[in-house]
Design a protein around this motif. Structure first.
Motif, PDB file in Angstrom:
ATOM      1  N   LEU A   1     -52.041 -35.738  35.706  1.00  0.00           N
ATOM      2  CA  LEU A   1     -52.508 -36.710  34.710  1.00  0.00           C
ATOM      3  C   LEU A   1     -51.834 -36.464  33.365  1.00  0.00           C
ATOM      4  CD1 LEU A   1     -56.370 -36.862  35.414  1.00  0.00           C
ATOM      5  CD2 LEU A   1     -54.732 -38.722  35.712  1.00  0.00           C
ATOM      6  N   LEU A   2     -51.691 -35.200  32.988  1.00  0.00           N
ATOM      7  CA  LEU A   2     -51.057 -34.876  31.708  1.00  0.00           C
ATOM      8  C   LEU A   2     -49.564 -35.182  31.758  1.00  0.00           C
ATOM      9  CD1 LEU A   2     -52.993 -31.619  30.814  1.00  0.00           C
ATOM     10  CD2 LEU A   2     -53.050 -33.763  29.538  1.00  0.00           C
ATOM     11  N   TRP A   3     -48.956 -34.901  32.908  1.00  0.00           N
ATOM     12  CA  TRP A   3     -47.529 -35.186  33.099  1.00  0.00           C
ATOM     13  C   TRP A   3     -47.237 -36.672  32.903  1.00  0.00           C
ATOM     14  CZ3 TRP A   3     -43.049 -32.622  33.541  1.00  0.00           C
ATOM     15  CH2 TRP A   3     -41.952 -33.295  34.066  1.00  0.00           C
ATOM     16  N   GLU A   4     -48.142 -37.501  33.468  1.00  0.00           N
ATOM     17  CA  GLU A   4     -48.000 -38.961  33.318  1.00  0.00           C
ATOM     18  C   GLU A   4     -48.021 -39.389  31.857  1.00  0.00           C
ATOM     19  OE1 GLU A   4     -51.039 -40.978  35.496  1.00  0.00           O
ATOM     20  OE2 GLU A   4     -50.241 -40.333  37.434  1.00  0.00           O
ATOM     21  N   LYS A   5     -48.725 -38.625  31.027  1.00  0.00           N
ATOM     22  CA  LYS A   5     -48.819 -38.941  29.600  1.00  0.00           C
ATOM     23  C   LYS A   5     -47.730 -38.221  28.794  1.00  0.00           C
ATOM     24  CE  LYS A   5     -52.670 -41.356  29.854  1.00  0.00           C
ATOM     25  NZ  LYS A   5     -52.738 -42.766  29.476  1.00  0.00           N
ATOM     26  N   GLY A   6     -46.781 -37.632  29.499  1.00  0.00           N
ATOM     27  CA  GLY A   6     -45.669 -36.975  28.820  1.00  0.00           C
ATOM     28  C   GLY A   6     -45.996 -35.590  28.306  1.00  0.00           C
TER      29      GLY A   6
ATOM     30  N   ALA B   1     -61.347 -33.798  36.331  1.00  0.00           N
ATOM     31  CA  ALA B   1     -59.969 -33.672  35.838  1.00  0.00           C
ATOM     32  C   ALA B   1     -59.635 -34.664  34.714  1.00  0.00           C
ATOM     33  CB  ALA B   1     -58.980 -33.788  36.997  1.00  0.00           C
ATOM     34  N   PRO B   2     -60.051 -35.956  34.814  1.00  0.00           N
ATOM     35  CA  PRO B   2     -59.725 -36.892  33.724  1.00  0.00           C
ATOM     36  C   PRO B   2     -60.349 -36.469  32.381  1.00  0.00           C
ATOM     37  CG  PRO B   2     -60.374 -38.106  35.702  1.00  0.00           C
ATOM     38  CD  PRO B   2     -60.659 -36.662  35.971  1.00  0.00           C
ATOM     39  N   ALA B   3     -61.581 -35.953  32.409  1.00  0.00           N
ATOM     40  CA  ALA B   3     -62.217 -35.506  31.163  1.00  0.00           C
ATOM     41  C   ALA B   3     -61.422 -34.362  30.549  1.00  0.00           C
ATOM     42  CB  ALA B   3     -63.657 -35.072  31.425  1.00  0.00           C
ATOM     43  N   ALA B   4     -60.967 -33.438  31.409  1.00  0.00           N
ATOM     44  CA  ALA B   4     -60.179 -32.302  30.917  1.00  0.00           C
ATOM     45  C   ALA B   4     -58.868 -32.795  30.313  1.00  0.00           C
ATOM     46  CB  ALA B   4     -59.903 -31.315  32.050  1.00  0.00           C
ATOM     47  N   SER B   5     -58.177 -33.699  31.020  1.00  0.00           N
ATOM     48  CA  SER B   5     -56.876 -34.146  30.511  1.00  0.00           C
ATOM     49  C   SER B   5     -57.044 -34.906  29.193  1.00  0.00           C
ATOM     50  CB  SER B   5     -56.152 -34.993  31.561  1.00  0.00           C
ATOM     51  OG  SER B   5     -56.712 -36.275  31.640  1.00  0.00           O
ATOM     52  N   LYS B   6     -58.130 -35.703  29.069  1.00  0.00           N
ATOM     53  CA  LYS B   6     -58.333 -36.461  27.826  1.00  0.00           C
ATOM     54  C   LYS B   6     -58.589 -35.544  26.643  1.00  0.00           C
ATOM     55  CE  LYS B   6     -59.035 -41.013  29.200  1.00  0.00           C
ATOM     56  NZ  LYS B   6     -59.523 -42.321  28.898  1.00  0.00           N
TER      57      LYS B   6
ATOM     58  N   HIS C   1     -53.100 -33.832  20.050  1.00  0.00           N
ATOM     59  CA  HIS C   1     -52.833 -34.886  19.078  1.00  0.00           C
ATOM     60  C   HIS C   1     -53.414 -34.531  17.705  1.00  0.00           C
ATOM     61  CE1 HIS C   1     -53.795 -38.688  16.980  1.00  0.00           C
ATOM     62  NE2 HIS C   1     -52.569 -38.998  17.362  1.00  0.00           N
ATOM     63  N   ASP C   2     -54.706 -34.113  17.688  1.00  0.00           N
ATOM     64  CA  ASP C   2     -55.392 -33.834  16.419  1.00  0.00           C
ATOM     65  C   ASP C   2     -54.789 -32.636  15.684  1.00  0.00           C
ATOM     66  OD1 ASP C   2     -57.018 -35.893  17.097  1.00  0.00           O
ATOM     67  OD2 ASP C   2     -58.827 -34.697  17.422  1.00  0.00           O
ATOM     68  N   THR C   3     -54.308 -31.643  16.453  1.00  0.00           N
ATOM     69  CA  THR C   3     -53.798 -30.426  15.822  1.00  0.00           C
ATOM     70  C   THR C   3     -52.288 -30.502  15.609  1.00  0.00           C
ATOM     71  OG1 THR C   3     -53.518 -29.426  18.001  1.00  0.00           O
ATOM     72  CG2 THR C   3     -55.578 -28.930  16.835  1.00  0.00           C
ATOM     73  N   GLY C   4     -51.622 -31.494  16.220  1.00  0.00           N
ATOM     74  CA  GLY C   4     -50.170 -31.600  16.124  1.00  0.00           C
ATOM     75  C   GLY C   4     -49.449 -30.487  16.872  1.00  0.00           C
ATOM     76  N   ARG C   5     -50.163 -29.844  17.790  1.00  0.00           N
ATOM     77  CA  ARG C   5     -49.536 -28.760  18.550  1.00  0.00           C
ATOM     78  C   ARG C   5     -48.899 -29.290  19.828  1.00  0.00           C
ATOM     79  NH1 ARG C   5     -54.436 -24.282  17.787  1.00  0.00           N
ATOM     80  NH2 ARG C   5     -54.029 -23.982  15.577  1.00  0.00           N
ATOM     81  N   LYS C   6     -47.866 -28.590  20.274  1.00  0.00           N
ATOM     82  CA  LYS C   6     -47.249 -28.886  21.563  1.00  0.00           C
ATOM     83  C   LYS C   6     -47.979 -28.066  22.623  1.00  0.00           C
ATOM     84  CE  LYS C   6     -43.640 -31.126  19.798  1.00  0.00           C
ATOM     85  NZ  LYS C   6     -43.925 -32.556  19.769  1.00  0.00           N
ATOM     86  N   PRO C   7     -47.946 -28.526  23.893  1.00  0.00           N
ATOM     87  CA  PRO C   7     -48.628 -27.737  24.930  1.00  0.00           C
ATOM     88  C   PRO C   7     -48.117 -26.298  24.995  1.00  0.00           C
ATOM     89  CG  PRO C   7     -47.505 -29.663  25.880  1.00  0.00           C
ATOM     90  CD  PRO C   7     -47.385 -29.770  24.409  1.00  0.00           C
TER      91      PRO C   7
END
Lengths: 326, 326
Positions: free
Chosen positions: A236-241, A196-201, A208-214
């Motif tokens: 994990l993604l939620w924790e990062k906003g 899961a951490p590899a996926a979230s990273k 970040h690189d594409t400037g896209r929103k989820p």
């Protein structure tokens, strides 16, 4: 990595075992096995035959007799399924290893080769077999070991995609190569938590690189985190906003009809390959999904590394697959 | 595949064991090990440390702190040396498997990624260790098995090359991806004979596709066919009307000072990586070699495939490395 020349997935083919076909992929695969031995004498030969079938069928569907390059790998030691299947096809071959992340690594490299003009078309394929994986990574099936509740079930299945600059199909617009991430999980029965951490990273790096929103994506699809791992990646993604609760799903969590024997769902290189190659591409061609971020995840352990007390290094690569606006 | 933007090998680093350093590479490697355990507790950890050392040293020599992508693989099950080394570097990572052909596969993919503008720089690296390979593929060392005269000795060594569009160094001008070739050899102690047909086929395909004569190259360098395999590849090419007798050599045949224990010479992914990365690139930078066709060869078997009675599928990829005319 951005692909300006819009390489397309012009065809795909999948095959899956009886347990898998009782679930989601049953209605969409090209070949639903009634017997997971596929009329072969060993599990390894059955795995190889599934992979070879999916490669050949995907070429047939694309009306091609061969391809410029085949990019393939699998879970077995020395990726023998891929290498022996490559021998039968006679296509120039690049062997890759990314455990269960193989399908996204293959699609990324196929995109690079076709987008850059190094190949007219490229085949990305992988597969896995419950019984060959089980006896290589865990215990002989005959032992009848009890499986812990956090474990997953290796999918018996294979998938192949033909990528080309010419032709019709969903475009691979960009992609992100992942880093190896290791959060110190050493429980080989809890791959979902390890990966899961590899996926979230890689999802964060990609956004970040594409400037896209989820929300740009109709679906952010991880490979085989399973039900537990899928929950972890969302947290994990939620924790990062980053909120992917509305549009995240996981091939491993989706693949089986009921979670009983298989507890947290499916895993294995064939899991993401068969779900993406059948159901997801079907939904994209029907227009019900238009923008999908495909993030297959892999646990890069071996029995030797675990035996020597190492934790589980994991990886995930992100591939953006999008329908062209009509 | 032709590379218009001239990706260059801007730096390389190698490390090799004591037995290897008594031979050809001793004068050229960055680190000559006195102890093949490299102060580690297991052979596998020693192998990983060699690979990691060579990656870090090659980046240091190129004055880089990191790279856009690392392409690596090795001989161990699930390529744990590469994956664990990738974890330490934190560089985005693509795992590959081509057995002893890994170095040419890595250089080809690094060239595609940098030439096509998908990465500024890419690291291609691989390695092997006699003792970890021996116990995985053959017998426990403690058994003290007698080796047949056609066998080779897995090289303890690693090599890493940094490929970039910017900077100075020999150019990778073009390359040819090989097909899997299987002439039906099933003797796992005779890898040279098994791999020679794959090498000869890819050399013929390369010369055909580029319209070059064999004499175009100062050196046509195969990976680890050994003394016997090197003779076979020359004969196979001669039969097809291609004479490489004047300018062919083989890393496996060159690497050891004397052929005693090691019979036909060296093998293993570290063989071609350490010879190419040290001696060959040194000769190129001195201008004594200007055009080299590097053809690392791999035997894609596993203990399971051999145990199930399969023959040995083999592969080779050709990479043209040329000094720019001054």
């Amino acid at each position: 990595m951005f692909f300006k020349n819009k390489p397309k997935i012009i065809s795909s083919a999948t095959v899956a075992g009886p347990k898998e076909c009782a679930g989601l992929v049953g209605r969409y695969v090209d070949y639903a096995l009634e017997d997971d031995m596929f009329s072969e004498s060993t599990f390894e030969r059955a795995e190889r035959k599934m992979l070879l079938y999916s490669i050949r069928r995907s070429l047939e569907k694309a009306e091609l007799k061969g391809a410029d390059v085949l990019i393939s790998g699998d879970l077995l030691n020395q990726i023998i399924s891929a290498s022996f299947a490559a021998r039968e096809t006679g296509i120039p071959y690049l062997g890759i290893y990314g455990a269960c992340s193989t399908m996204s690594e293959g699609l990324l490299l196929a995109s690079v080769l076709t987008d850059g003009g190094y190949a007219k078309n490229a085949v990305a394929a992988t597969g896995s077999h419950f019984s060959s994986a089980e006896r290589q990574y865990r215990y002989p099936l005959e032992l009848g070991c009890t499986r812990p509740p956090q474990s997953q079930w290796t999918v018996t299945g294979a998938g192949s995609c033909v990528v080309s600059r010419e032709g019709k199909g969903p475009c691979i617009t960009c992609g992100t190569v992942g880093r190896v991430v290791d959060y110190g999980v050493s429980d080989v029965n809890n791959m979902g938590a390890a990966m899961a951490p590899a996926a979230s990273k890689v999802i964060l790096a990609h956004l970040h690189d594409t400037g896209r929103k989820p929300g740009y994506y109709d679906l952010i699809l991880t490979g085989d985190l399973g039900i537990l791992g899928s929950r972890i990646v969302k947290d994990l993604l939620w924790e990062k906003g980053t909120d992917v609760f509305p549009n995240h799903d996981d091939c491993g969590a989706m693949v089986y009809a009921r979670a009983e024997d298989e507890f947290q769902g499916g895993s294995g290189a064939g899991c993401s390959a068969s779900v993406f190659g059948s159901y997801i591409l079907h939904e994209m061609s029907a227009g019900r999904l238009n923008k999908v971020l495909f993030v297959a995840t892999g646990a890069l352990l071996s029995t030797v590394s675990s035996g020597q007390g190492e934790t589980i290094p994991c990886i995930a690569h992100a591939v953006a697959v999008e329908n062209e606006p009509s």
